[in-house]
Design a protein around this motif. Sequence first.
Motif, PDB file in Angstrom:
ATOM      1  N   TYR A 239       0.855  -1.188   0.000  1.00 18.43           N
ATOM      2  CA  TYR A 239       0.000   0.000   0.000  1.00 18.43           C
ATOM      3  C   TYR A 239       0.891   1.237   0.000  1.00 18.43           C
ATOM      4  N   VAL A 240       0.667   2.142  -0.960  1.00 12.70           N
ATOM      5  CA  VAL A 240       1.412   3.392  -1.047  1.00 12.70           C
ATOM      6  C   VAL A 240       0.409   4.536  -0.917  1.00 12.70           C
ATOM      7  N   PRO A 241       0.465   5.275   0.197  1.00 12.92           N
ATOM      8  CA  PRO A 241      -0.468   6.392   0.382  1.00 12.92           C
ATOM      9  C   PRO A 241      -0.106   7.561  -0.541  1.00 12.92           C
ATOM     10  N   PRO A 242      -1.016   8.497  -0.719  1.00 15.67           N
ATOM     11  CA  PRO A 242      -0.768   9.584  -1.669  1.00 15.67           C
ATOM     12  C   PRO A 242       0.416  10.469  -1.313  1.00 15.67           C
ATOM     13  N   HIS A 243       0.755  10.571  -0.079  1.00 16.45           N
ATOM     14  CA  HIS A 243       1.818  11.489   0.337  1.00 16.45           C
ATOM     15  C   HIS A 243       3.208  10.853   0.368  1.00 16.45           C
ATOM     16  N   ALA A 244       3.360   9.688  -0.248  1.00 18.99           N
ATOM     17  CA  ALA A 244       4.651   8.985  -0.226  1.00 18.99           C
ATOM     18  C   ALA A 244       5.350   9.114  -1.575  1.00 18.99           C
ATOM     19  N   TRP A 245       6.521   9.713  -1.568  1.00 23.20           N
ATOM     20  CA  TRP A 245       7.379   9.719  -2.741  1.00 23.20           C
ATOM     21  C   TRP A 245       7.821   8.279  -2.950  1.00 23.20           C
ATOM     22  N   HIS A 246       7.761   7.770  -4.163  1.00 21.63           N
ATOM     23  CA  HIS A 246       8.149   6.372  -4.357  1.00 21.63           C
ATOM     24  C   HIS A 246       8.885   6.154  -5.675  1.00 21.63           C
ATOM     25  N   THR A 247       9.817   5.205  -5.607  1.00 19.12           N
ATOM     26  CA  THR A 247      10.569   4.770  -6.770  1.00 19.12           C
ATOM     27  C   THR A 247      10.520   3.253  -6.841  1.00 19.12           C
ATOM     28  N   MET A 248      10.641   2.730  -8.045  1.00 21.60           N
ATOM     29  CA  MET A 248      10.607   1.291  -8.255  1.00 21.60           C
ATOM     30  C   MET A 248      11.731   0.874  -9.190  1.00 21.60           C
ATOM     31  N   GLN A 249      12.370  -0.258  -8.865  1.00 20.04           N
ATOM     32  CA  GLN A 249      13.311  -0.914  -9.761  1.00 20.04           C
ATOM     33  C   GLN A 249      12.845  -2.346  -9.934  1.00 20.04           C
ATOM     34  N   TYR A 250      13.080  -2.899 -11.117  1.00 20.21           N
ATOM     35  CA  TYR A 250      12.494  -4.173 -11.505  1.00 20.21           C
ATOM     36  C   TYR A 250      13.559  -5.179 -11.906  1.00 20.21           C
ATOM     37  N   SER A 251      13.300  -6.453 -11.622  1.00 18.76           N
ATOM     38  CA  SER A 251      14.103  -7.502 -12.243  1.00 18.76           C
ATOM     39  C   SER A 251      13.666  -7.564 -13.707  1.00 18.76           C
ATOM     40  N   HIS A 252      14.494  -8.163 -14.545  1.00 17.72           N
ATOM     41  CA  HIS A 252      14.207  -8.188 -15.986  1.00 17.72           C
ATOM     42  C   HIS A 252      12.832  -8.781 -16.294  1.00 17.72           C
ATOM     43  N   SER A 253      12.438  -9.799 -15.563  1.00 18.64           N
ATOM     44  CA  SER A 253      11.183 -10.498 -15.848  1.00 18.64           C
ATOM     45  C   SER A 253       9.995  -9.954 -15.062  1.00 18.64           C
ATOM     46  N   ALA A 254      10.157  -8.842 -14.380  1.00 19.47           N
ATOM     47  CA  ALA A 254       9.110  -8.346 -13.484  1.00 19.47           C
ATOM     48  C   ALA A 254       7.886  -7.842 -14.249  1.00 19.47           C
ATOM     49  N   VAL A 255       6.733  -8.154 -13.678  1.00 22.89           N
ATOM     50  CA  VAL A 255       5.464  -7.577 -14.104  1.00 22.89           C
ATOM     51  C   VAL A 255       4.862  -6.961 -12.851  1.00 22.89           C
ATOM     52  N   GLN A 256       4.687  -5.642 -12.868  1.00 25.97           N
ATOM     53  CA  GLN A 256       4.113  -4.928 -11.731  1.00 25.97           C
ATOM     54  C   GLN A 256       2.641  -4.655 -12.010  1.00 25.97           C
ATOM     55  N   LEU A 257       1.787  -5.097 -11.105  1.00 25.27           N
ATOM     56  CA  LEU A 257       0.355  -4.828 -11.176  1.00 25.27           C
ATOM     57  C   LEU A 257       0.052  -3.719 -10.179  1.00 25.27           C
ATOM     58  N   VAL A 258      -0.689  -2.702 -10.613  1.00 24.08           N
ATOM     59  CA  VAL A 258      -1.007  -1.572  -9.744  1.00 24.08           C
ATOM     60  C   VAL A 258      -2.517  -1.401  -9.665  1.00 24.08           C
ATOM     61  N   LEU A 259      -3.020  -1.344  -8.440  1.00 31.15           N
ATOM     62  CA  LEU A 259      -4.422  -1.018  -8.166  1.00 31.15           C
ATOM     63  C   LEU A 259      -4.436   0.415  -7.649  1.00 31.15           C
ATOM     64  N   ALA A 260      -5.203   1.289  -8.290  1.00 31.33           N
ATOM     65  CA  ALA A 260      -5.197   2.698  -7.929  1.00 31.33           C
ATOM     66  C   ALA A 260      -6.588   3.169  -7.556  1.00 31.33           C
ATOM     67  N   SER A 261      -6.645   4.157  -6.665  1.00 36.27           N
ATOM     68  CA  SER A 261      -7.920   4.661  -6.148  1.00 36.27           C
ATOM     69  C   SER A 261      -8.565   5.710  -7.045  1.00 36.27           C
ATOM     70  N   ALA A 262      -7.866   6.138  -8.097  1.00 36.63           N
ATOM     71  CA  ALA A 262      -8.406   7.197  -8.964  1.00 36.63           C
ATOM     72  C   ALA A 262      -7.948   6.967 -10.398  1.00 36.63           C
ATOM     73  N   PRO A 263      -8.738   7.436 -11.352  1.00 36.22           N
ATOM     74  CA  PRO A 263      -8.286   7.383 -12.742  1.00 36.22           C
ATOM     75  C   PRO A 263      -7.062   8.275 -12.929  1.00 36.22           C
ATOM     76  N   TYR A 264      -6.358   8.077 -14.033  1.00 32.69           N
ATOM     77  CA  TYR A 264      -5.172   8.883 -14.313  1.00 32.69           C
ATOM     78  C   TYR A 264      -5.553  10.352 -14.438  1.00 32.69           C
ATOM     79  N   ASP A 265      -4.781  11.206 -13.768  1.00 31.46           N
ATOM     80  CA  ASP A 265      -4.941  12.657 -13.855  1.00 31.46           C
ATOM     81  C   ASP A 265      -3.567  13.267 -13.620  1.00 31.46           C
ATOM     82  N   GLU A 266      -2.992  13.847 -14.648  1.00 32.66           N
ATOM     83  CA  GLU A 266      -1.644  14.410 -14.544  1.00 32.66           C
ATOM     84  C   GLU A 266      -1.547  15.427 -13.410  1.00 32.66           C
TER      85      GLU A 266
END
Length: 135
Positions: A91-118
């Motif tokens: 769980y990543v709350p809205p006020h958390a700066w976050h970075t991600m690094q992946y293994s070559h075969s990684a598939v990241q699934l993301v569940l988000a509370s809002a539609p995309y909005d820049e």
Amino acid sequence: MENPFLINFPKLGAPEIGYISVTEQQQLVPFEVKRIFWTYYTPESIVRGRHAHHITEQVLIAAAGRLTVTTELADGAIQTFRLEDPHVGLYVPPHAWHTMQYSHSAVQLVLASAPYDEQDYIRNYDDFRQIWQGK
């Protein structure tokens, strides 16, 4: 304000038949899911994320491979999470700066509370610190 935390989804099955993990609306995910997306084929040398949100909450899951997620709160608290079990989400709350690094075969699934909005993205680190520091 909540801190990032791990969510253990049920792991149903057995090695000889495989596994399934499941959750139903707001059973384990602490918000209504309004957007689902996934990332894949990300080179190991790339660091993604590098942002926070004004309102969007997320749960990150390593559906395959390994993710290393680093979160930072405005008070300077830094946590690093290694996600490599598809039945564990972060769980990543809205006020958390976050970075991600992946293994070559990684598939990241993301569940988000809002539609995309820049406009919801805080992409400048100094802005992130200033916006969330006093809250």
